[in-house]
Motif scaffolding. Structure first.
Motif, PDB file in Angstrom:
ATOM      1  N   GLN A 118       0.828  -1.200   0.000  1.00  0.00           N
ATOM      2  CA  GLN A 118       0.000   0.000   0.000  1.00  0.00           C
ATOM      3  C   GLN A 118       0.866   1.254   0.000  1.00  0.00           C
ATOM      4  O   GLN A 118       1.690   1.436   0.895  1.00  0.00           O
ATOM      5  CB  GLN A 118      -0.925   0.007   1.218  1.00  0.00           C
ATOM      6  N   LYS A 119       0.678   2.089  -0.986  1.00  0.00           N
ATOM      7  CA  LYS A 119       1.330   3.394  -1.058  1.00  0.00           C
ATOM      8  C   LYS A 119       0.328   4.421  -0.542  1.00  0.00           C
ATOM      9  O   LYS A 119      -0.481   4.976  -1.293  1.00  0.00           O
ATOM     10  CB  LYS A 119       1.734   3.705  -2.492  1.00  0.00           C
ATOM     11  N   MET A 120       0.371   4.663   0.768  1.00  0.00           N
ATOM     12  CA  MET A 120      -0.649   5.474   1.407  1.00  0.00           C
ATOM     13  C   MET A 120      -0.696   6.893   0.851  1.00  0.00           C
ATOM     14  O   MET A 120      -1.774   7.452   0.638  1.00  0.00           O
ATOM     15  CB  MET A 120      -0.417   5.507   2.917  1.00  0.00           C
ATOM     16  N   SER A 121       0.459   7.499   0.610  1.00  0.00           N
ATOM     17  CA  SER A 121       0.492   8.886   0.149  1.00  0.00           C
ATOM     18  C   SER A 121      -0.057   9.035  -1.263  1.00  0.00           C
ATOM     19  O   SER A 121      -0.567  10.093  -1.638  1.00  0.00           O
ATOM     20  CB  SER A 121       1.920   9.427   0.197  1.00  0.00           C
ATOM     21  N   LYS A 122       0.007   7.971  -2.052  1.00  0.00           N
ATOM     22  CA  LYS A 122      -0.473   8.012  -3.433  1.00  0.00           C
ATOM     23  C   LYS A 122      -1.835   7.342  -3.587  1.00  0.00           C
ATOM     24  O   LYS A 122      -2.384   7.297  -4.696  1.00  0.00           O
ATOM     25  CB  LYS A 122       0.539   7.352  -4.371  1.00  0.00           C
ATOM     26  N   ASN A 123      -2.370   6.772  -2.495  1.00  0.00           N
ATOM     27  CA  ASN A 123      -3.668   6.087  -2.529  1.00  0.00           C
ATOM     28  C   ASN A 123      -3.698   5.012  -3.612  1.00  0.00           C
ATOM     29  O   ASN A 123      -4.624   4.949  -4.439  1.00  0.00           O
ATOM     30  CB  ASN A 123      -4.806   7.084  -2.745  1.00  0.00           C
ATOM     31  N   VAL A 124      -2.679   4.171  -3.602  1.00  0.00           N
ATOM     32  CA  VAL A 124      -2.595   3.085  -4.566  1.00  0.00           C
ATOM     33  C   VAL A 124      -2.096   1.827  -3.863  1.00  0.00           C
ATOM     34  O   VAL A 124      -1.317   1.901  -2.910  1.00  0.00           O
ATOM     35  CB  VAL A 124      -1.665   3.458  -5.752  1.00  0.00           C
ATOM     36  N   ILE A 125      -2.561   0.680  -4.311  1.00  0.00           N
ATOM     37  CA  ILE A 125      -2.094  -0.615  -3.813  1.00  0.00           C
ATOM     38  C   ILE A 125      -1.468  -1.360  -4.985  1.00  0.00           C
ATOM     39  O   ILE A 125      -2.124  -1.583  -6.014  1.00  0.00           O
ATOM     40  CB  ILE A 125      -3.245  -1.451  -3.229  1.00  0.00           C
ATOM     41  N   GLN A 126      -0.208  -1.738  -4.839  1.00  0.00           N
ATOM     42  CA  GLN A 126       0.479  -2.528  -5.848  1.00  0.00           C
ATOM     43  C   GLN A 126       0.341  -3.997  -5.468  1.00  0.00           C
ATOM     44  O   GLN A 126       0.736  -4.401  -4.377  1.00  0.00           O
ATOM     45  CB  GLN A 126       1.944  -2.126  -5.942  1.00  0.00           C
ATOM     46  N   VAL A 127      -0.241  -4.774  -6.366  1.00  0.00           N
ATOM     47  CA  VAL A 127      -0.543  -6.172  -6.067  1.00  0.00           C
ATOM     48  C   VAL A 127       0.217  -7.071  -7.033  1.00  0.00           C
ATOM     49  O   VAL A 127       0.227  -6.834  -8.247  1.00  0.00           O
ATOM     50  CB  VAL A 127      -2.061  -6.446  -6.168  1.00  0.00           C
ATOM     51  N   ARG A 128       0.854  -8.113  -6.465  1.00  0.00           N
ATOM     52  CA  ARG A 128       1.564  -9.117  -7.263  1.00  0.00           C
ATOM     53  C   ARG A 128       1.016 -10.498  -6.938  1.00  0.00           C
ATOM     54  O   ARG A 128       0.696 -10.803  -5.780  1.00  0.00           O
ATOM     55  CB  ARG A 128       3.071  -9.080  -6.958  1.00  0.00           C
ATOM     56  N   LEU A 129       0.945 -11.328  -7.975  1.00  0.00           N
ATOM     57  CA  LEU A 129       0.509 -12.709  -7.809  1.00  0.00           C
ATOM     58  C   LEU A 129       1.008 -13.524  -8.991  1.00  0.00           C
ATOM     59  O   LEU A 129       0.682 -13.214 -10.145  1.00  0.00           O
ATOM     60  CB  LEU A 129      -1.025 -12.804  -7.722  1.00  0.00           C
ATOM     61  N   GLY A 130       1.814 -14.533  -8.709  1.00  0.00           N
ATOM     62  CA  GLY A 130       2.280 -15.438  -9.752  1.00  0.00           C
ATOM     63  C   GLY A 130       2.981 -14.755 -10.900  1.00  0.00           C
ATOM     64  O   GLY A 130       2.760 -15.116 -12.063  1.00  0.00           O
ATOM     65  N   GLY A 131       3.784 -13.767 -10.624  1.00  0.00           N
ATOM     66  CA  GLY A 131       4.519 -13.082 -11.678  1.00  0.00           C
ATOM     67  C   GLY A 131       3.774 -11.922 -12.316  1.00  0.00           C
ATOM     68  O   GLY A 131       4.335 -11.205 -13.147  1.00  0.00           O
ATOM     69  N   ARG A 132       2.519 -11.740 -11.960  1.00  0.00           N
ATOM     70  CA  ARG A 132       1.749 -10.624 -12.498  1.00  0.00           C
ATOM     71  C   ARG A 132       1.702  -9.473 -11.499  1.00  0.00           C
ATOM     72  O   ARG A 132       1.730  -9.679 -10.287  1.00  0.00           O
ATOM     73  CB  ARG A 132       0.323 -11.064 -12.835  1.00  0.00           C
ATOM     74  N   ARG A 133       1.586  -8.255 -12.036  1.00  0.00           N
ATOM     75  CA  ARG A 133       1.529  -7.068 -11.188  1.00  0.00           C
ATOM     76  C   ARG A 133       0.500  -6.099 -11.761  1.00  0.00           C
ATOM     77  O   ARG A 133       0.463  -5.835 -12.962  1.00  0.00           O
ATOM     78  CB  ARG A 133       2.887  -6.368 -11.129  1.00  0.00           C
ATOM     79  N   ASN A 134      -0.361  -5.552 -10.884  1.00  0.00           N
ATOM     80  CA  ASN A 134      -1.338  -4.538 -11.271  1.00  0.00           C
ATOM     81  C   ASN A 134      -1.447  -3.494 -10.164  1.00  0.00           C
ATOM     82  O   ASN A 134      -1.134  -3.769  -8.996  1.00  0.00           O
ATOM     83  CB  ASN A 134      -2.716  -5.171 -11.513  1.00  0.00           C
TER      84      ASN A 134
END
Length: 416
Positions: free
Chosen positions: A88-104
């Protein structure tokens, strides 16, 4: 975790082999505590991480804080136990999620008013989840939908019911087939994790329109008395003996009446032990701020009143009180949530109207929903002055007890 059949359908509607796979959106509406928010959020993340790589998604609530509180506080730990890596990037209000080599990336947005639509402009999305969508303005929802331009993008909605004249009910729920959306109506029976005790508590918490909406999951119009359960049994004698602390609540009027309530807490219950009510129009004389401040002094007497809870729009009167040494607390003035909270506190016995508060009792019997309002719940602006200051007190003081306390360490008003 154990899921109901309806929750399973919400979790898997997008998967290969599902009869709902061709839908472009899902709408999960219905009762509170029915499990729709968790399964909608879980399904959204699983779909996004299975379907896309290096794309942007939107998580929307009425406010960013409500997204974190109502969805992510429970959802993120569950996702991490399933193997998702969430940063969680609190200052940017974004969550970076990774699973099985994928990232969104999942961006958080708040859609509380018409200006919120500008916040989501410019971003290209592969999907959007809008929690509490019925509390958002149409312009924001339509802008979020327009940003989902990536091939294969889908929309996810969840909400509690409102008026059947609400734009979301008219445009999305009634036209779900036309919009190729799967609509699932949830009840408390669709949440296998909800105990019978909790079901009974929620059934006893709400009344009238709010019972039909939040317990039965129905889109019904607000009509009749706002507090249709209130009768003489809710009016009691003030208890004897010392009170633990005191407040005064105020709804200030110029041409309209001014209402003040004196509140004392004893053994965890707030009693409205006294009141002041003045109708300048009926008396054919409007009082000054100084005169109303004198009246408040007389209502408080020699009690150590901790603060005056007042409508922040009464700026000049609040300033007069401050100059006299009163501590003034700006009231939480959200009408609908305040009405629901006031009803809940009355029914649970956490606030009590005492004998002698004749104007408050009178207004409880007259305070009505406005059946002329279109598209949203509104109360009639009449017989609402004691109702407003009681709601101010419920939302600003009584309803916040047990959540970190109220006015911890504040200085009591000095005496002259």
């Amino acid at each position: 975790m154990v899921f109901s059949e309806k929750q399973k359908r919400a979790l898997t509607w997008w998967r290969p082999g599902s009869p709902d796979r061709g839908r472009q959106a899902i709408i999960c509406d219905g009762a509170v505590r029915s499990g729709k928010t968790l399964c909608t959020g879980l399904s959204f993340f699983c779909w996004a991480m299975r379907s896309f790589q290096n794309r942007n998604f939107a998580l929307c609530g009425r406010t960013i804080q409500s997204v974190r509180r109502n969805m992510l506080s429970e959802l993120i730990p569950l996702l991490e136990r399933m193997g998702f890596q969430c940063v969680q990037k609190m200052s940017k209000n974004v969550i970076q999620v990774r699973l099985g080599g994928r990232r969104n990336d999942f961006y958080l947005f708040g859609g509380k008013d018409e200006s919120s639509a500008a916040l989501i402009q410019g971003i290209t999305l592969a999907g959007a989840l809008l929690d509490e969508v019925a509390l958002m303005p149409r312009s924001f929802v339509e802008q979020a939908a327009a940003r989902c331009s990536v091939t294969g993008s889908r929309l996810w909605f969840s909400c509690n019911p409102e008026s059947p004249a609400h734009w979301f009910y008219q445009e999305w729920i009634l036209r779900a087939e036309e919009k190729n959306a799967l609509r699932l109506r949830f009840t408390m029976d669709d949440n296998p994790g909800l105990s019978d005790e909790v079901r009974r508590r929620y059934a006893n918490t709400f009344q009238g329109t709010f019972y039909r909406r939040f317990v039965l999951g129905e889109w019904v119009a607000a009509e009749g008395l706002v507090y249709d359960f209130f009768d003489g049994s809710f009016v009691k004698e003030a208890p004897e003996g010392p009170f633990e602390e005191w407040y005064v609540s105020v709804d200030y009027g110029t041409s309209n009446p001014t209402s003040m309530g004196l509140w004392g807490r004893k053994d965890g219950v707030w009693y409205r032990t006294g009141e002041y009510y003045y109708d300048g129009r009926a008396a054919r004389r409007q009082k000054t701020d100084e005169e109303y401040a004198d009246d408040l002094d007389r209502l408080a007497g020699d009690r150590p009143v901790r603060a005056v809870v007042a409508d922040p729009s009464a700026a000049s009167f609040c300033e007069t009180l401050r100059r006299r040494g009163w501590r003034v607390k700006k009231a939480d003035n959200q009408v609908l949530s305040g009405i629901r909270l006031t009803a809940r506190l009355l029914k649970s016995g956490k606030i009590v109207i005492c004998k002698g508060c004749e104007n408050a009792v009178r207004e409880f019997s007259l305070y009505r929903w406005d059946d002329r309002a279109q598209g949203q719940d509104q109360v009639r602006k009449e017989h609402d002055h004691a109702m407003d200051e009681i709601r101010y007190f419920a939302a600003t003081v009584a309803g916040k007890e047990g959540r970190g306390g109220v006015f911890a360490g504040c200085v009591e008003r000095g005496r002259f």
